[in-house]
Write a protein that holds these residues in place. Sequence first.
Motif, PDB file in Angstrom:
ATOM      1  N   LYS A  76       0.836  -1.208   0.000  1.00  0.00           N
ATOM      2  CA  LYS A  76       0.000   0.000   0.000  1.00  0.00           C
ATOM      3  C   LYS A  76       0.870   1.257   0.000  1.00  0.00           C
ATOM      4  N   TYR A  77       1.946   1.226   0.764  1.00  0.00           N
ATOM      5  CA  TYR A  77       2.870   2.358   0.792  1.00  0.00           C
ATOM      6  C   TYR A  77       3.484   2.581  -0.596  1.00  0.00           C
ATOM      7  N   LEU A  78       3.912   1.508  -1.250  1.00  0.00           N
ATOM      8  CA  LEU A  78       4.471   1.639  -2.601  1.00  0.00           C
ATOM      9  C   LEU A  78       3.426   2.212  -3.558  1.00  0.00           C
ATOM     10  N   GLY A  79       2.188   1.757  -3.419  1.00  0.00           N
ATOM     11  CA  GLY A  79       1.105   2.308  -4.234  1.00  0.00           C
ATOM     12  C   GLY A  79       0.930   3.797  -4.016  1.00  0.00           C
ATOM     13  N   ASN A  80       1.020   4.237  -2.764  1.00  0.00           N
ATOM     14  CA  ASN A  80       0.916   5.669  -2.469  1.00  0.00           C
ATOM     15  C   ASN A  80       2.071   6.452  -3.078  1.00  0.00           C
ATOM     16  N   LEU A  81       3.276   5.890  -3.027  1.00  0.00           N
ATOM     17  CA  LEU A  81       4.420   6.560  -3.663  1.00  0.00           C
ATOM     18  C   LEU A  81       4.203   6.676  -5.174  1.00  0.00           C
ATOM     19  N   LEU A  82       3.660   5.634  -5.775  1.00  0.00           N
ATOM     20  CA  LEU A  82       3.381   5.674  -7.215  1.00  0.00           C
ATOM     21  C   LEU A  82       2.317   6.718  -7.550  1.00  0.00           C
ATOM     22  N   LYS A  83       1.312   6.840  -6.701  1.00  0.00           N
ATOM     23  CA  LYS A  83       0.276   7.857  -6.919  1.00  0.00           C
ATOM     24  C   LYS A  83       0.867   9.255  -6.853  1.00  0.00           C
ATOM     25  N   GLN A  84       1.852   9.460  -5.963  1.00  0.00           N
ATOM     26  CA  GLN A  84       2.528  10.754  -5.881  1.00  0.00           C
ATOM     27  C   GLN A  84       3.297  11.058  -7.171  1.00  0.00           C
ATOM     28  N   GLU A  85       3.656  10.010  -7.892  1.00  0.00           N
ATOM     29  CA  GLU A  85       4.346  10.169  -9.190  1.00  0.00           C
ATOM     30  C   GLU A  85       3.349  10.182 -10.342  1.00  0.00           C
ATOM     31  N   HIS A  86       2.065  10.330 -10.024  1.00  0.00           N
ATOM     32  CA  HIS A  86       0.972  10.477 -10.995  1.00  0.00           C
ATOM     33  C   HIS A  86       0.645   9.208 -11.772  1.00  0.00           C
ATOM     34  N   PHE A  87       0.872   8.062 -11.156  1.00  0.00           N
ATOM     35  CA  PHE A  87       0.406   6.806 -11.721  1.00  0.00           C
ATOM     36  C   PHE A  87      -0.967   6.505 -11.144  1.00  0.00           C
ATOM     37  N   GLN A  99      11.884   3.418  -8.191  1.00  0.00           N
ATOM     38  CA  GLN A  99      12.254   4.374  -9.241  1.00  0.00           C
ATOM     39  C   GLN A  99      12.676   3.628 -10.517  1.00  0.00           C
ATOM     40  N   TYR A 100      13.470   2.592 -10.364  1.00  0.00           N
ATOM     41  CA  TYR A 100      13.879   1.783 -11.512  1.00  0.00           C
ATOM     42  C   TYR A 100      12.654   1.165 -12.188  1.00  0.00           C
ATOM     43  N   PHE A 101      11.729   0.665 -11.388  1.00  0.00           N
ATOM     44  CA  PHE A 101      10.484   0.095 -11.902  1.00  0.00           C
ATOM     45  C   PHE A 101       9.714   1.133 -12.726  1.00  0.00           C
ATOM     46  N   THR A 102       9.555   2.342 -12.188  1.00  0.00           N
ATOM     47  CA  THR A 102       8.800   3.372 -12.913  1.00  0.00           C
ATOM     48  C   THR A 102       9.518   3.814 -14.178  1.00  0.00           C
ATOM     49  N   GLU A 103      10.839   3.839 -14.148  1.00  0.00           N
ATOM     50  CA  GLU A 103      11.591   4.177 -15.368  1.00  0.00           C
ATOM     51  C   GLU A 103      11.334   3.154 -16.469  1.00  0.00           C
ATOM     52  N   ILE A 104      11.325   1.884 -16.108  1.00  0.00           N
ATOM     53  CA  ILE A 104      11.058   0.831 -17.095  1.00  0.00           C
ATOM     54  C   ILE A 104       9.617   0.923 -17.600  1.00  0.00           C
ATOM     55  N   VAL A 105       8.677   1.142 -16.699  1.00  0.00           N
ATOM     56  CA  VAL A 105       7.273   1.286 -17.094  1.00  0.00           C
ATOM     57  C   VAL A 105       7.136   2.457 -18.066  1.00  0.00           C
ATOM     58  N   ASN A 106       7.721   3.596 -17.732  1.00  0.00           N
ATOM     59  CA  ASN A 106       7.625   4.774 -18.603  1.00  0.00           C
ATOM     60  C   ASN A 106       8.317   4.554 -19.936  1.00  0.00           C
ATOM     61  N   ARG A 107       9.459   3.897 -19.915  1.00  0.00           N
ATOM     62  CA  ARG A 107      10.187   3.617 -21.147  1.00  0.00           C
ATOM     63  C   ARG A 107       9.370   2.707 -22.054  1.00  0.00           C
ATOM     64  N   GLN A 108       8.783   1.668 -21.475  1.00  0.00           N
ATOM     65  CA  GLN A 108       7.970   0.753 -22.280  1.00  0.00           C
ATOM     66  C   GLN A 108       6.727   1.454 -22.807  1.00  0.00           C
ATOM     67  N   ALA A 109       6.123   2.302 -21.990  1.00  0.00           N
ATOM     68  CA  ALA A 109       4.932   3.023 -22.419  1.00  0.00           C
ATOM     69  C   ALA A 109       5.254   3.953 -23.583  1.00  0.00           C
ATOM     70  N   SER A 110       6.405   4.628 -23.527  1.00  0.00           N
ATOM     71  CA  SER A 110       6.776   5.532 -24.624  1.00  0.00           C
ATOM     72  C   SER A 110       7.155   4.743 -25.878  1.00  0.00           C
ATOM     73  N   THR A 111       7.745   3.570 -25.714  1.00  0.00           N
ATOM     74  CA  THR A 111       8.088   2.730 -26.858  1.00  0.00           C
ATOM     75  C   THR A 111       6.833   2.235 -27.543  1.00  0.00           C
ATOM     76  N   VAL A 112       5.852   1.801 -26.760  1.00  0.00           N
ATOM     77  CA  VAL A 112       4.579   1.332 -27.310  1.00  0.00           C
ATOM     78  C   VAL A 112       3.872   2.487 -28.014  1.00  0.00           C
ATOM     79  N   PHE A 113       3.929   3.680 -27.403  1.00  0.00           N
ATOM     80  CA  PHE A 113       3.265   4.845 -27.963  1.00  0.00           C
ATOM     81  C   PHE A 113       3.886   5.243 -29.303  1.00  0.00           C
ATOM     82  N   LEU A 114       5.204   5.084 -29.428  1.00  0.00           N
ATOM     83  CA  LEU A 114       5.902   5.482 -30.647  1.00  0.00           C
ATOM     84  C   LEU A 114       5.721   4.484 -31.790  1.00  0.00           C
ATOM     85  N   THR A 115       5.397   3.237 -31.462  1.00  0.00           N
ATOM     86  CA  THR A 115       5.268   2.235 -32.526  1.00  0.00           C
ATOM     87  C   THR A 115       3.906   2.144 -33.092  1.00  0.00           C
TER      88      THR A 115
END
Length: 182
Positions: free
Chosen positions: A22-33, A166-182
């Motif tokens: 739950k704490y990790l989820g709250n941190l992710l929400k603070q990062e606008h996920f 942070q590493y997890f969110t970087e990978i998620v964002n990278r994959q999301a941008s890759t999917v968006f570009l293709t």
Amino acid sequence: MSEIVVISGSPSAFSRSEQVLKYLGNLLKQEHFSVTHISIKDVPAEEVFQGKFDSPAIHEVTELIQNAKGVIVGSPVYKGAYSGVLKALLDILPQDVLKHTPVLPLMTGGSASHLLAIEYTLKPVLATLKGHNLKGLYLLDRQIDKRKENPIIDEDILQRTKKQLQYFTEIVNRQASTVFLT
């Protein structure tokens, strides 16, 4: 659709692993996920234990996971492995439910002697479901105060946890941008 799905495999009403998730989820929400928590306690036990993979509740869980950009899966250590109820749920999900999805595994346990449970039990089943496993996190019970808003009371572990997140969110964002570009 949730960007991040957090799955708790703890059958306990108020567990350390679930509080950390739950704490990790709250941190992710603070990062606008957007974050959706799935607790094994919220999935009808009859459908899980009778293997009703085609039930509406299991279909909903499957859909949430398949549409997620990232998944965090957590469980306490029981007898050197993740919880049996989590295993029962994972067993009835489609074989490729985590296909191409970054997955951050997390386990909590009473001693460091169970540290390898994440490597030898949880990560292999997540890989079988085609998830892209990250390093993962293992926290000792004594490093967690489940009554606090931030349950991770060991500063070194907190920093390591935030770094992995942070590493997890970087990978998620990278994959999301890759999917968006293709």
